[in-house]
Design an enzyme around this catalytic site. Structure first.
Site, PDB file in Angstrom:
ATOM      1  N   GLU A   1       0.844  -1.211  -0.172  1.00 40.76           N
ATOM      2  CA  GLU A   1      -0.176  -0.078   0.027  1.00 40.76           C
ATOM      3  C   GLU A   1       0.710   1.158  -0.086  1.00 40.76           C
ATOM      4  OE1 GLU A   1      -2.677  -0.854   3.274  1.00 40.76           O
ATOM      5  OE2 GLU A   1      -3.959  -1.583   1.839  1.00 40.76           O
TER       6      GLU A   1
ATOM      7  N   GLU B   1      -5.289  -8.486  -1.697  1.00 44.74           N
ATOM      8  CA  GLU B   1      -5.781  -8.321  -0.527  1.00 44.74           C
ATOM      9  C   GLU B   1      -7.299  -8.150  -0.709  1.00 44.74           C
ATOM     10  OE1 GLU B   1      -4.739  -5.931   2.730  1.00 44.74           O
ATOM     11  OE2 GLU B   1      -2.482  -6.351   2.290  1.00 44.74           O
TER      12      GLU B   1
HETATM   13  C1  BGP Z   1      -4.363  -3.491   4.621  1.00 44.10           C
HETATM   14  C2  BGP Z   1      -3.176  -4.107   4.940  1.00 44.10           C
HETATM   15  C3  BGP Z   1      -3.068  -5.437   5.532  1.00 44.10           C
HETATM   16  C4  BGP Z   1      -4.276  -5.521   6.595  1.00 44.10           C
HETATM   17  C5  BGP Z   1      -5.671  -5.168   5.902  1.00 44.10           C
HETATM   18  C6  BGP Z   1      -6.967  -5.148   6.769  1.00 44.10           C
HETATM   19  O1  BGP Z   1      -4.345  -2.041   4.768  1.00 44.10           O
HETATM   20  O2  BGP Z   1      -2.289  -4.129   3.944  1.00 44.10           O
HETATM   21  O3  BGP Z   1      -1.751  -5.458   6.350  1.00 44.10           O
HETATM   22  O4  BGP Z   1      -4.348  -5.659   7.713  1.00 44.10           O
HETATM   23  O5  BGP Z   1      -5.411  -3.750   5.415  1.00 44.10           O
HETATM   24  O6  BGP Z   1      -6.884  -4.072   7.787  1.00 44.10           O
HETATM   25  P1  BGP Z   1      -7.136  -4.305   9.213  1.00 44.10           P
HETATM   26  O7  BGP Z   1      -6.093  -5.122   9.584  1.00 44.10           O
HETATM   27  O8  BGP Z   1      -6.783  -2.785   9.692  1.00 44.10           O
HETATM   28  O9  BGP Z   1      -8.438  -4.768   9.217  1.00 44.10           O
END
Ligand code: BGP
Length: 491
Positions: free
Chosen positions: A201, A390
């Site tokens: 990201e 993701e």
């Molecule tokens: C993205 C990240 C991940 C992951 C995901 C879910 O932004 O790349 O690392 O964690 O989000 O977010 P969260 O864990 O805050 O629910």
């Protein structure tokens, strides 16, 4: 019938800091994530430190991620719970975990390398052999099951020492450290890894700011500068990766949020367009095309940003264009100039509520059409091979008689996979899909494990209690079927 190409890369994704644990093992140095406390939907995660007089303190981890007071040193303090230090202990469970991924039929596994396992402080010349060995074992294990690794070089995981020394990417010196680290990986794992992502990201610095109502011009200056240095570091790494092995495929990784105009008011249409420019195209244009887009000047002027950028930087950006466009996608958002009556208060999600969508327990709008919209919009712009790296639903799970029924998660995946199929039918060149996450892990935003994303359940709670035992959720068996039929069987 399936529209998914024959060699479509089905799989799942994780990040070292969110699953590995073993934070002090085999010479690993402290990472920023090791001093981040647990939070919740209502409570921010904090970064803890000692000031120059040794007094303990804590700052919000949201924006800058490392906005420590002058001369303070990030530190592990008594009385706090730091969820990433043990996480789900993949460090000691990786054989069992990878075997389960293979059982689901994974073609690829997206993972990241913990930078401070390889360079404990971040500024050493020689890598830590034991750290390198750990990933050799992981890659060998993946190969055993013909699972292709997709490796993120930096996933919210900077070594604490250099993160502080270079003030969270505010200084150019950090670029060399990153490039040395990336080059070490390309050489070490040359025959084991082909697919690389430089930064998770990479547009995050600007995104984080968009949630901070109180951000001042100096915060914008920092965010744009950090992003610039990271993009230069990324481009230099891409060039080296190609020199070391022309077969290497290196991707950008963008946090993909689909922004819709809140009303048909032309001002909203324009705002939504400019939101895409700022949050998505600004970074991805540089990574894909090698130059800053024309609207960059307007953005810098808006917040009086004076970017430190040399001619060499510009040449580097041009010489290190990526091969692949990858992104995360969880939800959509609304851009409006009108007063908002119904506001979303999620973690890393804010703004107007979309009345046509359902929201998750953590306030994220479930919107599969938004994924199709994102894929088609980006493919139109770049005509580049893409990958969704993701996508998933963070929700609480209940264990009943050793089983976890998670129909909502299955629904979420089903709708998003259908959306990908529609995008493919519309001409998008999509190479693969990795769910977030394949195994329960520590939430990046809140530090909770109860915000569960896994297809595999891990017995651990938000205070760090539990046996760490793994269980297959219903979604595990469902995804197994999806992969076996190459996306044809989604019921
Ligand atoms: C993205 C990240 C991940 C992951 C995901 C879910 O932004 O790349 O690392 O964690 O989000 O977010 P969260 O864990 O805050 O629910």
């Amino acid at each position: 019938m399936t529209v998914f190409p024959k060699n479509f890369l089905w799989g799942g994704a994780t990040a070292a800091n969110q699953i590995e644990g073993g934070y002090q093992e085999d010479g690993r140095g402290l990472a920023l994530s090791d001093i981040m406390t647990a939070g919740s939907l209502k409570k921010s995660r904090m970064i803890t430190y000692r000031d120059q007089n040794g007094q303990p303190g804590a700052v919000k981890a949201l924006s800058g991620r490392n906005n420590l007071p002058l001369h303070a040193q990030g530190a592990v303090l008594p009385g706090y719970y730091y969820p990433n230090q043990i996480a789900v202990d993949f460090y000691h469970h990786y054989r069992e975990d990878i075997k389960m991924l293979a059982e689901m039929g994974f073609k690829t596994y997206r993972m990241s390398i913990s930078w401070s396992r390889i360079f404990p402080r971040g500024d050493e010349e020689e890598p830590n052999q034991k750290g390198l060995d750990f990933y050799h074992r992981i890659f060998a294990e993946l190969r055993k099951y013909q699972i292709e690794p997709l490796v993120t070089i930096s996933h919210y995981d900077d070594p604490l020492v250099i993160s502080q020394k270079y003030h969270d990417w505010q200084e150019r010196g950090m670029i060399d450290r990153y490039v040395h680290y990336a080059e070490t990986l390309f050489r070490e794992y040359q025959r084991q890894v082909k697919y690389w992502l430089t930064f998770n990201e990479i547009n995050a610095p600007l995104l984080m700011l968009s949630f901070d109502q109180t951000a001042a011009d100096c915060d914008y200056q920092k965010a744009y500068q950090k992003l610039h240095y990271q993009m230069v570091a990324s481009s230099r790494a891409v060039k080296i990766a190609h020199e070391i092995d022309p077969e290497n495929v290196v991707g950008t990784m963008i946090c993909g949020v689909t922004n819709y105009p809140g009303t048909p008011d032309p001002a909203d249409i324009m705002l939504a367009r400019h939101t895409w420019e700022k949050l998505i195209y600004y970074a991805s244009d540089v990574q894909v095309k090698g130059t800053y887009p024309p609207f960059a000047k307007r953005l810098w002027q808006e917040h009086h940003v004076h970017l430190k950028m040399t001619q060499q930087d510009q040449q580097d950006l041009l010489a290190g264009k990526v091969d692949l466009y990858t992104f995360s996608y969880y939800h959509s958002s609304i851009a409006t100039t009108h007063q908002v009556k119904d506001e979303v208060k999620g973690n890393f999600a804010a703004g107007a509520r979309n009345p046509y969508l359902k929201y998750s327990q953590w306030g994220w709008a479930t919107d599969a059409t938004g994924l199709q919209y994102f894929l088609e919009t980006i493919y139109d712009r770049y005509r580049f091979p893409m990958m969704v790296v993701e996508n998933g639903l963070g929700a609480t799970d209940q264990v009943e008689d050793g089983q976890v029924h998670d129909p909502e998660r299955i629904d979420y995946y089903r709708e998003h996979i259908k959306a990908m199929a529609r995008a493919i039918a519309n001409g998008v060149d999509l190479l693969g899909y990795t769910t977030w996450a394949c195994i329960d892990s520590i939430s990046a935003g809140t530090g909770q494990i109860s915000k569960r994303y896994g297809l595999i359940y891990v017995d651990r709670d938000d205070e760090g209690k539990g046996s760490l035992k793994r269980l297959r959720k219903d979604s595990f068996y469902w995804y197994q079927k999806v992969i076996a039929t190459n996306g044809a069987e989604l019921s």
